[in-house]
Design an enzyme around this catalytic site. Structure first.
Site, PDB file in Angstrom:
ATOM      1  N   CYS A 286       0.866  -1.308  -0.122  1.00  0.00           N
ATOM      2  CA  CYS A 286      -0.120  -0.039  -0.090  1.00  0.00           C
ATOM      3  C   CYS A 286       0.945   1.306   0.222  1.00  0.00           C
ATOM      4  CB  CYS A 286      -1.038  -0.074   1.274  1.00  0.00           C
ATOM      5  SG  CYS A 286      -0.124   0.061   2.882  1.00  0.00           S
TER       6      CYS A 286
ATOM      7  N   HIS B 170      -2.789   0.606   6.957  1.00  0.00           N
ATOM      8  CA  HIS B 170      -2.842   0.765   5.507  1.00  0.00           C
ATOM      9  C   HIS B 170      -3.180   2.289   5.002  1.00  0.00           C
ATOM     10  CE1 HIS B 170      -4.035  -1.317   1.565  1.00  0.00           C
ATOM     11  NE2 HIS B 170      -5.589  -0.635   1.871  1.00  0.00           N
TER      12      HIS B 170
ATOM     13  N   HIS C  62      -6.034   1.679  -4.341  1.00  0.00           N
ATOM     14  CA  HIS C  62      -4.845   1.443  -3.575  1.00  0.00           C
ATOM     15  C   HIS C  62      -4.562  -0.046  -3.827  1.00  0.00           C
ATOM     16  CE1 HIS C  62      -8.025  -1.179  -0.691  1.00  0.00           C
ATOM     17  NE2 HIS C  62      -8.565  -1.095  -1.911  1.00  0.00           N
TER      18      HIS C  62
END
Length: 309
Positions: free
Chosen positions: A221, A270, A282
């Site tokens: 991420c 995240h 993402h």
């Protein structure tokens, strides 16, 4: 584990689909944080390795300087010996320790101004050599300790990821992705650097998530966000924690999001990039691919905040 009447171990029951999904969600939260922790330690190691490399180069330069000056010092010693100023030249010039050579020369009866400058330069160079040698040793030791931490973190991540993969395959939800995916076209309302970052981000859609990866064929991420904004000329730090800290003076309200803003989950495990129209792009998790999702359905009530690069 239970034993049957015959003394053999009874097989543990397979988890139900609901149990597997619950376990998978818990693993995802753990893996997110652990991957970013691993990335943070890995970045510390890269920084320490670079520091050691630079100090080692300085040490080599200092050694060369000392070796060059040593020739001048030995020449000075030879002249002083030849004209009676010293009585033990053979032993003196064989000194391995620069400090020993200097202390021997210091007992000479007479030292000319030129000779004194030569000795002073050699003395300064040897002191610099000792200082850099000590710094390089400390940097090397620090780097070695961090490398041990990297190995420990890596093993823990690999264990979690392995369990994630097994559960995903059992649920038929493992998506290997396409490392050569050309993605999709971004046609949102972003402008300037944000548009460049989002165009790049959308072009990565379909590529696999892989922990610790920064592209071009796979991403985690924070590596994904870093690569997208690098394309727009903005140098983000490597990890979610570092990017959140970097954006301390760039925080924006979740009610005032603009395309290109960085979005962070609670706990900073995240992150993604706001794409506009309530969407986020993402790199989600192991067994998934870079994708565009509805922000509200994905992170409802779980956003820590946003940063505008």
């Amino acid at each position: 584990m239970f034993l049957t009447a015959q003394g053999s171990a009874a097989a543990e029951p397979r988890p139900t689909v609901a149990q597997a999904k619950a376990r998978l969600e818990k693993l995802q939260d753990q893996a997110d944080k652990m991957v970013e922790r691993y990335n943070t330690v890995a970045e510390r190691y890269k920084t320490a390795k670079k520091k050691y490399g630079l100090l080692d180069q300085e040490l080599d330069r200092e050694r060369s300087k000392v070796d060059s000056l040593r020739e001048n010092v030995v020449s000075t010693a030879s002249n002083m010996y030849q004209y009676g100023g010293m009585m033990s030249l053979p032993g003196l010039i064989s000194q391995d320790d620069p400090a020993g050579l200097l202390s021997g020369l210091a007992v000479a009866d007479q030292v000319s101004a030129g000779q004194a400058r030569t000795l002073e330069a050699f003395d300064a160079a040897t002191r610099g050599l000792r200082t850099r040698r000590a710094k390089a040793k400390t940097a090397y030791d620090d780097m070695s300790k961090i490398l041990v931490d990297v190995g420990k973190e890596k093993k823990q991540v690999e264990k979690l990821v392995g369990e994630q993969e097994r559960l995903l395959r059992r649920l038929n939800q493992f998506n290997a992705g396409d490392p050569n995916s050309r993605g999709i076209k971004y046609d949102g309302a972003a402008s300037g650097n944000a548009k460049v970052a989002l165009q790049f981000a959308y072009a990565q859609v379909g590529k696999p998530y892989r922990w610790g990866a920064t592209g071009p064929s796979s991403y985690d991420c924070s590596g994904f966000a870093q690569a997208a904004w690098a394309k727009a000329g903005v140098k983000l730090p490597r990890t979610t924690y570092q990017q959140w800290a970097w954006g301390a003076s760039r925080r924006v309200s979740l009610n005032a999001l603009r395309p290109g803003d960085l979005l962070f989950s609670n706990g900073l495990g995240h992150m993604g990039i706001y794409a506009g129209d309530g969407k986020m792009v993402h790199a989600p998790r192991t067994g998934d691919v870079v994708k565009v999702v509805a922000l509200d359905s994905y992170w409802r009530g779980r956003l820590a905040g946003a940063v505008r690069p």
